[in-house]
Enzyme design. Structure first.
Site, mmCIF file in Angstrom:
data_model
loop_
_atom_site.group_PDB
_atom_site.id
_atom_site.type_symbol
_atom_site.label_atom_id
_atom_site.label_comp_id
_atom_site.label_asym_id
_atom_site.label_seq_id
_atom_site.Cartn_x
_atom_site.Cartn_y
_atom_site.Cartn_z
ATOM 1 N N CYS A 123 38.189 43.147 23.019
ATOM 2 C CA CYS A 123 37.977 41.693 23.144
ATOM 3 C C CYS A 123 36.869 41.176 22.237
ATOM 4 O O CYS A 123 36.755 39.968 22.037
ATOM 5 C CB CYS A 123 37.679 41.323 24.590
ATOM 6 N N HIS A 256 34.286 34.669 24.702
ATOM 7 C CA HIS A 256 35.579 35.310 24.919
ATOM 8 C C HIS A 256 36.095 34.844 26.278
ATOM 9 O O HIS A 256 35.349 34.819 27.264
ATOM 10 C CB HIS A 256 35.433 36.829 24.879
ATOM 11 N N ASN A 286 43.405 35.849 29.450
ATOM 12 C CA ASN A 286 42.593 36.634 28.511
ATOM 13 C C ASN A 286 43.505 37.162 27.405
ATOM 14 O O ASN A 286 44.348 38.026 27.645
ATOM 15 C CB ASN A 286 41.937 37.783 29.292
HETATM 16 N N1 ACO Z 1 45.781 39.011 44.003
HETATM 17 C C1 ACO Z 1 45.316 39.122 45.256
HETATM 18 N N2 ACO Z 1 44.342 40.005 45.570
HETATM 19 C C2 ACO Z 1 43.854 40.794 44.596
HETATM 20 C C3 ACO Z 1 44.305 40.723 43.263
HETATM 21 C C4 ACO Z 1 45.320 39.785 42.983
HETATM 22 N N3 ACO Z 1 45.838 39.619 41.753
HETATM 23 N N4 ACO Z 1 43.621 41.622 42.535
HETATM 24 C C5 ACO Z 1 42.769 42.255 43.361
HETATM 25 N N5 ACO Z 1 42.898 41.748 44.613
HETATM 26 C C6 ACO Z 1 42.182 42.125 45.811
HETATM 27 C C7 ACO Z 1 41.576 43.510 45.749
HETATM 28 O O1 ACO Z 1 42.529 44.487 46.118
HETATM 29 C C8 ACO Z 1 40.466 43.391 46.776
HETATM 30 O O2 ACO Z 1 41.009 43.538 48.050
HETATM 31 P P1 ACO Z 1 40.209 44.359 49.189
HETATM 32 O O3 ACO Z 1 38.921 43.615 49.386
HETATM 33 O O4 ACO Z 1 41.138 44.298 50.348
HETATM 34 O O5 ACO Z 1 40.000 45.720 48.616
HETATM 35 C C9 ACO Z 1 39.997 41.941 46.637
HETATM 36 O O6 ACO Z 1 41.064 41.255 45.972
HETATM 37 C C10 ACO Z 1 38.737 41.788 45.825
HETATM 38 O O7 ACO Z 1 38.885 42.506 44.600
HETATM 39 P P2 ACO Z 1 37.705 42.554 43.552
HETATM 40 O O8 ACO Z 1 38.055 43.497 42.458
HETATM 41 O O9 ACO Z 1 36.413 42.753 44.268
HETATM 42 O O10 ACO Z 1 37.737 41.034 43.026
HETATM 43 P P3 ACO Z 1 36.740 40.354 42.039
HETATM 44 O O11 ACO Z 1 36.172 39.158 42.650
HETATM 45 O O12 ACO Z 1 35.799 41.341 41.419
HETATM 46 O O13 ACO Z 1 37.720 39.837 40.887
HETATM 47 C C11 ACO Z 1 38.431 40.410 38.656
HETATM 48 C C12 ACO Z 1 38.492 40.780 40.150
HETATM 49 C C13 ACO Z 1 39.026 39.052 38.485
HETATM 50 C C14 ACO Z 1 39.246 41.442 37.892
HETATM 51 C C15 ACO Z 1 36.976 40.420 38.174
HETATM 52 O O14 ACO Z 1 36.329 41.595 38.597
HETATM 53 C C16 ACO Z 1 36.841 40.287 36.684
HETATM 54 O O15 ACO Z 1 37.148 39.272 36.112
HETATM 55 N N6 ACO Z 1 36.293 41.311 36.007
HETATM 56 C C17 ACO Z 1 36.036 41.260 34.581
HETATM 57 C C18 ACO Z 1 37.277 41.358 33.752
HETATM 58 C C19 ACO Z 1 36.894 41.118 32.289
HETATM 59 O O16 ACO Z 1 36.013 40.352 31.990
HETATM 60 N N7 ACO Z 1 37.489 41.785 31.355
HETATM 61 C C20 ACO Z 1 37.029 41.503 29.973
HETATM 62 C C21 ACO Z 1 37.285 42.491 29.086
HETATM 63 S S1 ACO Z 1 39.010 42.666 28.835
HETATM 64 C C22 ACO Z 1 39.222 43.630 27.407
HETATM 65 O O17 ACO Z 1 38.331 44.089 26.780
HETATM 66 C C23 ACO Z 1 40.659 43.966 27.001
#
Ligand code: ACO
Length: 329
Positions: A123, A256, A286
């Site tokens: 990214c 990004h 993304n």
């Molecule tokens: N729909 C519903 N529930 C979901 C989903 C979904 N799509 N995905 C995960 N959940 C659930 C999980 O299973 C979890 O359930 P649990 O509490 O029962 O275990 C709950 O939601 C919370 O999950 P978290 O992972 O804690 O959610 P979080 O608030 O951290 O959000 C996210 C997840 C959106 C992925 C976030 O962590 C994020 O944006 N991370 C950074 C990603 C990023 O910036 N990537 C950039 C680089 S990409 C590259 O280089 C190619």
């Protein structure tokens, strides 16, 4: 005789997304058919994403790169034969060999002796590619560069993994960078730390005529989130320091586009009003290396970004890699 200092300036921008728009609701329905539960509410609240574009199976990343590049060349209003450097930032090339840059050079019928190579910094790829193109111009190795970020990241998504498949989309953005006596790219910083390889990766490799290992993206979302929030603030301050500037002098922040919560956190830490940050993650998801040039082109075309504006671009991605650059447009 001493040579005058040389800079590189963006003289044209272009972008494209594939025609197939998929809303959160539509994606949730598709996942439900596979027994995977998600919702528009969850995706919007956690990420800011409302829709994304997915390429059809017959579209190649170089097709998106081609359209974005043609748009950028048209905006720059230059003879394409003057391009003497092509860099394509991508993690989703058409093929292992040859490079996307060579494929694009040929598709655009550019000079058949220019420099052309790909940049793999996930990214952060566009920030890396723009910086290297700037250095090639300042070093007088070339005069006019085509710098592209292009991805069909949907090909790496496991649609049984709701924690990653809702986050990404496909697209491409491009800029034409040309030697100038006026400052364009003012400062730039690039970093990498390979000790975090496993938090965001596609570990599969081609070997013995087959793909060995997992060819889907896997991500520890929370680990990436924490790292991103921390690194993006630090690298922004570093780029400002190098440019002898304050955040208040930035007209537009183009982070990004991964997650609106990460983007807003950086903006607040820099004490920049949120209206000074460009947001496309809601419509594109993304798009990895394509996200910054896509957002840049959109704002140039709708007139928000004008000549003389100061822009900061910054990103973090798999590797991990991270970087930022300050640009006088
Ligand atoms: N729909 C519903 N529930 C979901 C989903 C979904 N799509 N995905 C995960 N959940 C659930 C999980 O299973 C979890 O359930 P649990 O509490 O029962 O275990 C709950 O939601 C919370 O999950 P978290 O992972 O804690 O959610 P979080 O608030 O951290 O959000 C996210 C997840 C959106 C992925 C976030 O962590 C994020 O944006 N991370 C950074 C990603 C990023 O910036 N990537 C950039 C680089 S990409 C590259 O280089 C190619």
């Amino acid at each position: 005789m001493t040579q005058r200092p040389l800079y590189s300036r963006i003289i044209g921008t272009g972008s494209t997304v594939p025609p197939n728009c998929v809303t959160n609701q539509e994606l949730a329905e598709r996942l439900a058919a596979r027994g995977i539960e998600t919702s528009d509410e969850w995706i919007t609240a956690r990420t800011g994403i409302r829709q994304r574009y997915f390429a059809t199976p017959d579209t190649m990343t170089s097709d998106l790169a081609l359209t974005a590049s043609k748009n950028a060349l048209c905006a720059a209003n230059i003879d394409p034969q003057s391009i003497d450097l092509v860099i394509v930032a991508t993690s989703t090339p058409d093929s292992v060999l040859p490079s996307m840059a060579c494929l694009l050079q040929h598709k655009l019928r550019l000079r058949n002796d220019c420099t052309a190579f790909d940049m793999q910094a996930a990214c952060t790829g566009f920030v890396y590619a723009l910086t290297i193109a700037d250095q090639c111009i300042r070093g007088r190795m070339c005069r006019t560069a085509l710098v592209v970020g292009a991805e069909i990241i949907s090909r790496l998504l496991d649609f049984d993994d709701r924690s990653t498949c809702v986050l990404f989309g496909d697209g491409a953005g491009a800029v034409v960078l040309q030697a100038s006596e006026q400052a364009g790219l003012i400062s730039s910083v690039l970093h990498a730390d390979g000790s975090h390889t496993d938090i965001l990766c596609v570990p599969g490799r081609v070997s013995g005529g087959a793909i060995c290992g997992q060819a889907f993206m896997s991500m520890d979302g929370q680990a990436v989130f924490k790292l991103a929030v921390n690194l993006l603030e630090k690298v922004a301050l570093e780029a400002l320091d190098k440019a002898h500037m304050r955040a208040a002098q930035i007209d537009w922040l183009i982070p990004h586009q991964a997650n609106i919560r990460i983007m807003q956190s950086t903006c607040r830490k820099l004490e920049l009003p949120l209206e000074h940050m460009l947001v496309t993650v809601d419509r594109h998801g993304n798009t990895s290396a394509a996200s910054i040039p896509l957002a840049l082109d959109e704002a140039v075309r709708d007139g928000r970004i004008a000549r003389g504006h100061t822009i900061m671009i910054e990103g973090v991605g798999s590797g991990v890699t991270w970087g930022a650059a300050i640009i006088r447009f």
